[in-house]
Design an enzyme around this catalytic site. Sequence first.
Site, PDB file in Angstrom:
ATOM      1  N   ARG A   1     -10.422 -11.421   0.232  1.00 53.00           N
ATOM      2  CA  ARG A   1     -11.238 -12.410  -0.466  1.00 53.00           C
ATOM      3  C   ARG A   1     -10.565 -13.779  -0.477  1.00 53.00           C
ATOM      4  NH1 ARG A   1     -11.168  -8.730  -5.746  1.00 53.00           N
ATOM      5  NH2 ARG A   1     -11.096  -7.189  -4.078  1.00 53.00           N
TER       6      ARG A   1
ATOM      7  N   LYS B   1       0.848  -1.183   0.000  1.00 57.10           N
ATOM      8  CA  LYS B   1       0.000   0.000   0.000  1.00 57.10           C
ATOM      9  C   LYS B   1       0.890   1.241   0.000  1.00 57.10           C
ATOM     10  CE  LYS B   1      -4.078  -1.876   2.292  1.00 57.10           C
ATOM     11  NZ  LYS B   1      -5.052  -1.620   1.216  1.00 57.10           N
TER      12      LYS B   1
HETATM   13  N1  BES Z   1      -8.364  -3.873   3.575  1.00 64.09           N
HETATM   14  C1  BES Z   1      -8.439  -3.340   2.273  1.00 64.09           C
HETATM   15  C2  BES Z   1      -9.723  -2.552   2.028  1.00 64.09           C
HETATM   16  C3  BES Z   1      -9.953  -1.317   2.839  1.00 64.09           C
HETATM   17  C4  BES Z   1      -9.690  -0.075   2.316  1.00 64.09           C
HETATM   18  C5  BES Z   1     -10.494  -1.389   4.108  1.00 64.09           C
HETATM   19  C6  BES Z   1      -9.921   1.062   3.071  1.00 64.09           C
HETATM   20  C7  BES Z   1     -10.736  -0.252   4.862  1.00 64.09           C
HETATM   21  C8  BES Z   1     -10.453   0.972   4.337  1.00 64.09           C
HETATM   22  C9  BES Z   1      -8.391  -4.471   1.258  1.00 64.09           C
HETATM   23  O1  BES Z   1      -7.645  -5.579   1.605  1.00 64.09           O
HETATM   24  C10 BES Z   1      -7.762  -3.923   0.025  1.00 64.09           C
HETATM   25  O2  BES Z   1      -6.624  -3.591   0.061  1.00 64.09           O
HETATM   26  N2  BES Z   1      -8.544  -3.827  -1.047  1.00 64.09           N
HETATM   27  C11 BES Z   1      -8.076  -3.331  -2.276  1.00 64.09           C
HETATM   28  C12 BES Z   1      -8.483  -4.331  -3.343  1.00 64.09           C
HETATM   29  C13 BES Z   1      -7.909  -4.059  -4.688  1.00 64.09           C
HETATM   30  C14 BES Z   1      -6.428  -4.314  -4.695  1.00 64.09           C
HETATM   31  C15 BES Z   1      -8.626  -4.947  -5.676  1.00 64.09           C
HETATM   32  C16 BES Z   1      -8.737  -1.993  -2.515  1.00 64.09           C
HETATM   33  O3  BES Z   1      -9.921  -1.842  -2.212  1.00 64.09           O
HETATM   34  O4  BES Z   1      -8.057  -1.100  -2.988  1.00 64.09           O
HETATM   35 MN    MN Z   2      -5.596  -5.399   1.110  1.00 66.91          MN
END
Ligand code: BES
Ligand code: MN
Length: 478
Positions: free
Chosen positions: A331, A256
């Site tokens: 997921r 991230k």
């Molecule tokens: N834990 C995150 C999602 C999230 C984002 C939770 C903001 C709480 C606040 C999840 O694991 C994630 O990183 N999702 C990605 C998925 C993408 C790479 C398809 C996202 O939503 O950017």
């Molecule tokens: Mn994630």
Amino acid sequence: MKIQSAKSNSTAAVTAIILNKEQASDPKGLSKEEAKYLSAQVGAGKDVVSFQELGHHRKFYVIDSREQEADILELWRGHGKDLQSLAVSIGSDKLHIINESGNTAATLAFTEGAALANYQFLKYFKDKKEKKNSLDKIFVQDAKLDDSALLELNNLVQATLLARDLVNEPVSYLTAEQFSKEMQKAGKQYGFSVKVLHKKEIETLGMGGLLGVNKGSIDPPTFNIMEYKPKNAKNKRPIVLVGKGVVFDTGGLSLKPTPGSMDEMKCDMAGGAAVVGAISAIAANKLPVHVVGLVPATDNRPGMNAICPQDILTMFDGTTVEVLNTDAEGRLILADALGYAKKYDPLLVVDLATLTGAAMRAVGSYASAIMGTADQEVMNKLAQSGFKMWERTVQFPLWKEYGNEMKSDIADLKNLGGANAGHISAGKFLEHFTAYPWIHIDIAGPAYSNAGQSYRTKGGSGVGVRLLYDFIKENYTR
Ligand code: BES
Ligand code: MN
Ligand code: ZN
């Protein structure tokens, strides 16, 4: 903080008196001048009137007893928060709430708002004692409310605050194994069983999603099975609650880009925390319902052996998944848990997960995104509980076109969809692993807040606990 019933006035420095319109325009038990002042204020349209004397605050709240709508309940929770702030600002240790209006729902919401607002997470302060809110008891005096209703509320509040505590714990404390220990503590305290599967057993079961996400981590994963099965359960087949338990999400090798995106990712086990909280509340209140909670837990890190984009994992149910973004890890671990849920032949499976930024962008922090294959009637019941508990939901469709994005050239599925509606393609991915009526709740928006809002204090909100409790109580205990 404890909520308890009171038969007569205590010595609390802050007293709330809830009256209906008629009572407020002709108030009893006040001096002539007080009564005149109160009825004049109410006549002028005020619904909160404050009396302040030396060392004693009285607040009169006027309610139209016909009102019981969801937004009115939320208004009363807000009043409760205001009263809690007042008590804390003058250093009072108790609140006294007197309901004379006959509206018990408003009284409970009022009490709930005050109790939830008083939450603090002080564990890591050196001078916790000085920082602690003075308030620690709420007395409720209401002829129509028996002790059991207050006890039920007290348990539900405690379970919500347990979920907040778990979310607020950083990964330096709350590793997957520690998360399991916290579940075992909750199980002992509230009366449900907890079985923790450790890495060896997870390997034996072939949970390739959970093991894959865990590969970049030093700390082992756990798979947690909670169960509350009272003799008088009304359901023959259990309700299974599944919660995402990513104790910290760095994104893995698809790291991230901090700042702004990784900073709050200790909240990524909020779905798991909600499941622990909901089962705690159900068990504490001895609802006659058989529920199972499944929480796959791990952190998601870019360690030396971390999964790489293009790796292929084999899930618990045999489905193969091409990993194209290691940050779409939720997921992967949920796929194993949803597959495992089949062995219970469940009546309904509900999963909760901080799954996608897309859900947060779609509805902000004011709602969770829901989708599912349960009957629309059941989906509507959940939405109804969402309004009542003010943990609102917005339903999105699971049209097959969204699933096309999740097809892989080299495996059964890939874990990454297109650029738009990412919360729905994530939902389609999960749907693949279900074979029973199912609801998915993406809580990414409301799970955590840096600002806090009314009685939802800063940090973890505990979202999901009150929603699931009400949904299950109202629909599966009769
Ligand atoms: N834990 C995150 C999602 C999230 C984002 C939770 C903001 C709480 C606040 C999840 O694991 C994630 O990183 N999702 C990605 C998925 C993408 C790479 C398809 C996202 O939503 O950017
Ligand atoms: Mn994630
Ligand atoms: Zn995540």
